[in-house]
Design a protein around this motif. Structure first.
Motif, PDB file in Angstrom:
ATOM      1  N   TYR A 104       0.825  -1.217   0.000  1.00 36.98           N
ATOM      2  CA  TYR A 104       0.000   0.000   0.000  1.00 36.98           C
ATOM      3  C   TYR A 104       0.858   1.266   0.000  1.00 36.98           C
ATOM      4  N   GLU A 105       2.050   1.161   0.601  1.00 44.40           N
ATOM      5  CA  GLU A 105       2.963   2.316   0.604  1.00 44.40           C
ATOM      6  C   GLU A 105       3.403   2.671  -0.819  1.00 44.40           C
ATOM      7  N   GLY A 129      -5.012   7.232  -0.453  1.00 40.29           N
ATOM      8  CA  GLY A 129      -5.417   7.782   0.846  1.00 40.29           C
ATOM      9  C   GLY A 129      -4.864   6.985   2.011  1.00 40.29           C
ATOM     10  N   PHE A 130      -3.535   6.708   1.979  1.00 44.14           N
ATOM     11  CA  PHE A 130      -2.915   5.891   3.025  1.00 44.14           C
ATOM     12  C   PHE A 130      -2.299   6.781   4.097  1.00 44.14           C
ATOM     13  N   HIS A 131      -2.743   6.616   5.327  1.00 42.85           N
ATOM     14  CA  HIS A 131      -2.199   7.359   6.471  1.00 42.85           C
ATOM     15  C   HIS A 131      -1.453   6.380   7.369  1.00 42.85           C
ATOM     16  N   GLN A 132      -0.257   6.756   7.822  1.00 43.95           N
ATOM     17  CA  GLN A 132       0.519   5.863   8.700  1.00 43.95           C
ATOM     18  C   GLN A 132       0.973   6.568   9.979  1.00 43.95           C
ATOM     19  N   PRO A 133       0.002   6.957  10.825  1.00 43.80           N
ATOM     20  CA  PRO A 133       0.373   7.634  12.068  1.00 43.80           C
ATOM     21  C   PRO A 133       0.799   6.663  13.176  1.00 43.80           C
ATOM     22  N   PRO A 161       4.762   1.497  14.845  1.00 40.74           N
ATOM     23  CA  PRO A 161       4.899   2.792  14.167  1.00 40.74           C
ATOM     24  C   PRO A 161       4.334   2.831  12.746  1.00 40.74           C
ATOM     25  N   GLY A 162       4.373   1.726  12.001  1.00 37.76           N
ATOM     26  CA  GLY A 162       3.952   1.768  10.591  1.00 37.76           C
ATOM     27  C   GLY A 162       2.461   1.601  10.361  1.00 37.76           C
ATOM     28  N   ASP A 163       1.684   1.453  11.443  1.00 34.95           N
ATOM     29  CA  ASP A 163       0.237   1.208  11.301  1.00 34.95           C
ATOM     30  C   ASP A 163      -0.518   2.462  10.873  1.00 34.95           C
ATOM     31  N   GLY A 164      -1.795   2.252  10.539  1.00 39.03           N
ATOM     32  CA  GLY A 164      -2.622   3.407  10.202  1.00 39.03           C
ATOM     33  C   GLY A 164      -3.941   2.995   9.589  1.00 39.03           C
ATOM     34  N   HIS A 165      -4.309   3.706   8.512  1.00 40.19           N
ATOM     35  CA  HIS A 165      -5.580   3.396   7.844  1.00 40.19           C
ATOM     36  C   HIS A 165      -5.513   3.861   6.398  1.00 40.19           C
TER      37      HIS A 165
END
Length: 829
Positions: A79-80, A91-95, A151-155
């Motif tokens: 996805y990155e 629309g990939f967010h990795q906060p 750290p690499g997770d998100g939505h």
């Protein structure tokens, strides 16, 4: 929004994928990208219709299962890069994400999970409350004891993700056709399929069911009842919250495990999704009984905030800014659950060239990795790594609609429950799969669940603390299991082994088939051996005991969890090689009792006129005889490593046989034992277990199975050439045998092994050794660190314990002890 006019485009394809959610589209993308020509996807309405479009889109590296971590990891890495590769924004967010621990037991669970993270490449940290607050400043810290941070997770936006995968799939030549409904499926005698649609028929070499909550309907077309049920999942989105808007960086996703919800930032507000208890959650069971309403695609269910009120209150307590926020949207949509929440992925037993990727409770994070995994399997003819926990063949005829509903309720409600080792869940039990001894034994022991069967784990005596008491440390079964261990080593024990998978194979080509399937030689009539089926790449697909009962007639026995997994592999080989054989699955008709210990022969001899002496009935021989007038097939073998027999018989004779043996053994002090004691006994004898020491991730040479692999036998068995190359190149790692200096905790398997401050390997299974009075484990380590005497460390619950590689086995097996005695040597016990 893209629209497409319906068309079939072609009348034949290599692979037809049914269903255009993120999983189906990902598979089309990966197959086409890998160069497979003629990939056709059929979607009945539009891409993402079903569960994909309304998903909350969470992506996480975390998974308690070892191999599913690889699926999650691949998805996130894909996805990155997807936008760059396809030109479509995703629309990939990795906060990052934080799982919150608010109880000491939860902190233990995080430590338990961290011991399994060390030998995986994904970043995961146990963090302090101070660090939690720094990363998520809007939390009420009153109850926070620790956090598990990825750290690499998100939505990700599910619609954009699917459209990007679709663009990639088309770029590489796949055809995505919609709206095209599959109305029927016909299997042809050559194993190909006719896929019927209102626009005509497509001939396909294989079909893959990725139809989401429509998967049951597709299965029914070919007579399969896939155990799936739609669950109502709700999440709410708030309007702008000033404190969120004021933040400079996006908040990490949090999972409040005691409150049983996830929460993430959505623009300048928050999105929050709970998992209600099994009493409150809602199933759409009418879809199971009456089918999915024909028009249902991008519709939602009626929301019900009352049902999730306690979770909303818990979230307001944990994130106080929620108290003043307005809910602007409530989503209530169907997600499909299998009984254990895990999807069903792979080829299906009993139907040729029919594959599934269904039952995704978390389709977004699984889509990328499963697309790649299935694509590799389809193209290479074997799975790229072991994912037995997702095998669609883990369910069988015993998996009823009632069972599926009860389990889905439990699984949804237990979504955030503490994940203990040796976990047992009790909804839907027992199934119809009970042995002939179940009613007699159920109140005397703690039962475990094995592929639908109930099987005793350990037995109660007066004064024991009974019941299932899960723990990360030694618990109520520790003493009783030691007692059962002693029973088998010093006297004699009886164990119910009925859950074994049992097949009869006979016919003119049976010897030829087994010679090709197994790396070991085919046993002679009246003999038994341990044999392994290998994959073309030389991995261990399965371990079975093989007995030739009559000329050309064999009994094959495998572990309970491998029954249909192994049967499918054998059936495919039969078809591929056109072998003239008949295979009968006897698992449900046949009971098995194990009798083991020094007095085993003495007791059984009282019940038969057959000579059971060592000279007459040798180790690894099998024969038909009568015990107390009950017909049994007796094999002199025991997974305990002690003198023993496995007694195969008609299930309806189990009770009479058991009673006769118990009666005959009164004087010798006969008693029951369960699978926990069996595990301790087999580990002390150095016996490997399929699924732990060996599986599709390991080859038999590194697993120390050379004795069972006959590279010089004339037959060109599957995996032989690959194994010769592996041997030539030399092994990079080896299975070693460790003793550990621990306190109140024992290894289970999958813990990190350390050397000089670095993780260098992992354990595969472990237990307490009641003979050595210390912990024992198998582990894979680099070859250069595999010598006897090597000092290592094993991480258990956040602490590294000293470990030493020892010569295996710790206790010699009974046949070996006897052989040494005859030679006049003194055997070690």
């Amino acid at each position: 929004k893209e629209t497409q006019s319906p068309s079939l485009g072609k009348d034949s394809a290599d692979t037809v994928i049914i269903g255009g959610g993120c999983v189906g589209v990902s598979l089309a993308y990966h197959l086409a990208k890998a160069g497979l020509k003629d990939v056709v996807l059929l979607e009945k309405s539009e891409l993402t219709a079903g569960s994909t479009w309304h998903a909350a889109g969470l992506t996480t590296y975390f998974h308690p299962g070892i191999n599913l971590k690889k699926i999650h990891s691949y998805s996130i890495k894909l996805y990155e890069k997807l936008e760059e590769m396809t030109g479509q924004a995703v629309g990939f967010h990795q906060p990052g994400s934080i799982r919150i621990a608010s109880t000491p037991t939860r902190v233990d669970e995080f430590k338990y999970q961290m011991t399994r993270a060390g030998w995986h490449p994904t970043e995961q940290y146990l963090i302090t409350p101070e660090k939690v607050q720094e990363l998520f400043p809007l939390l009420n810290m009153d109850t926070v004891l620790a956090g598990l941070y990825n750290p690499g997770d998100g939505h990700i936006d599910p619609y954009s993700l699917t459209m990007a995968l679709a663009a990639g799939a088309r770029k590489y030549g796949a055809q995505l056709n919609y709206p095209v409904q599959v109305t029927n499926l016909n299997s042809r005698t050559d194993g190909t399929w006719e896929v019927e649609t209102p626009l005509g028929i497509i001939r396909a070499k294989r079909i893959v069911n990725t139809a989401g909550f429509w998967a049951r309907e597709i299965g029914k077309m070919i007579g399969l009842q896939h155990p799936l049920i739609p669950v109502h999942h709700q999440y709410v989105v708030t309007s702008t919250i000033p404190e969120v808007k004021a933040l400079k960086t996006e908040l990490p996703v949090i999972r409040d495990l005691e409150g049983s919800y996830y929460l993430r930032q959505e623009r300048d507000g928050l999105l929050f999704g709970p998992y209600e208890s099994e009493e409150k959650m809602k199933l759409q069971d009418s879809w199971v009984t009456n089918g999915v309403p024909p028009g249902f695609g991008k519709e939602l269910f009626e929301s019900d905030l009352d049902r999730i009120m306690e979770h909303i209150e818990a979230a307001m307590e944990m994130v106080p800014v929620l108290k003043n926020a307005d809910i602007i949207n409530t989503i209530a949509g169907p997600i499909t659950y299998s009984p254990d929440i895990l999807p069903m992925v792979g080829p299906h037993q009993g139907v040729r060239n029919y594959w599934v990727a269904i039952g995704f409770g978390y389709g977004i994070i699984h889509a990328g990795g499963i697309g790649k995994y299935l694509s590799d399997w389809i193209l290479e003819g074997e799975p790229p790594f072991d994912l037995i926990e997702l095998d669609p063949n883990r369910y069988g005829k015993w998996t009823t609609a009632e069972y599926t509903a009860a389990k889905a309720r439990e699984s949804y409600g237990f979504n955030n429950i503490v994940g203990y080792p040796k976990e047992e869940r009790f909804a839907g039990r027992p199934t119809e799969r009970t042995s002939g001894l179940y009613d007699l034994l159920k109140s005397k022991c703690s039962m475990g669940f094995h592929a639908g069967w109930e099987q005793p784990h350990w037995f109660y005596k007066p004064g024991d603390e009974t019941g299932y008491k899960p723990s990360f440390r030694r618990t109520n079964w520790f003493g009783p299991v030691g007692r059962e261990y002693k029973q088998v080593m010093e006297k004699v024990g009886v164990i119910d082994l009925s859950p074994f998978g049992k097949f009869k194979v006979k016919g003119t080509d049976s010897v030829k088939l087994l010679d090709h399937l197994f790396a070991n030689v085919v046993p002679k009539v009246g003999s038994t051996n341990i044999s392994h089926m290998l994959t073309p790449r030389g991995k261990v697909y399965a371990e079975l005991t093989v007995s030739q009962l009559y000329p050309g007639e064999f009994m094959l026995v495998t572990g309970s969890g491998s029954e249909l997994h192994d049967l499918r592999w054998i059936e495919e080989e039969v078809t591929r090689g056109s072998y003239k054989v008949e295979i009968e699955n006897m698992t449900d008709e046949m009971g098995v009792l194990g009798v083991a210990g020094p007095y085993a022969r003495q007791i059984l001899q009282k019940l038969t006129s057959e000579d059971l002496s060592d000279g007459s009935f040798k180790f690894l021989q099998s024969r038909h005889l009568k015990l107390s007038d009950i017909a049994v097939t007796a094999i002199r073998i025991s997974y305990t490593g002690e003198l023993g027999w496995e007694l195969y018989h008609r299930k309806e004779d189990s009770l009479a046989l058991y009673s006769a043996i118990m009666e005959a053994g009164q004087k010798e002090g006969i008693d029951n034992f369960g699978t926990y004691a069996l595990n301790a006994l087999r580990l002390e004898k150095g016996f490997r277990a399929w699924g732990a020491e060996m599986n599709c991730d390991t080859n038999p040479l590194e697993a120390g199975l050379e004795y069972f692999v006959k590279l010089n036998k004339p037959a060109d068995f599957t995996g032989k050439q690959a194994l010769k190359q592996i041997k030539e190149k030399g092994l990079k790692r080896r299975l070693v045998y460790l003793t550990l200096e621990t306190d109140n905790v024992d290894p289970e398997g999958n813990e990190s092994v350390w050397h000089n401050g670095k993780v260098i390997g992992n354990t595969t299974s472990g237990s307490f050794s009641y003979s050595a009075q210390r912990s024992l484990a198998f582990a894979y380590v680099p070859t250069e660190l595999s010598k006897v005497g090597q000092k290592l460390e094993v991480e258990l619950l956040g602490k590294n314990y000293p470990a030493t590689i020892i010569q295996e086995p710790l206790v010699l097996t009974e046949p070996t002890r006897m052989r040494l005695q005859r030679k006049g040597e003194s055997p070690k016990v």
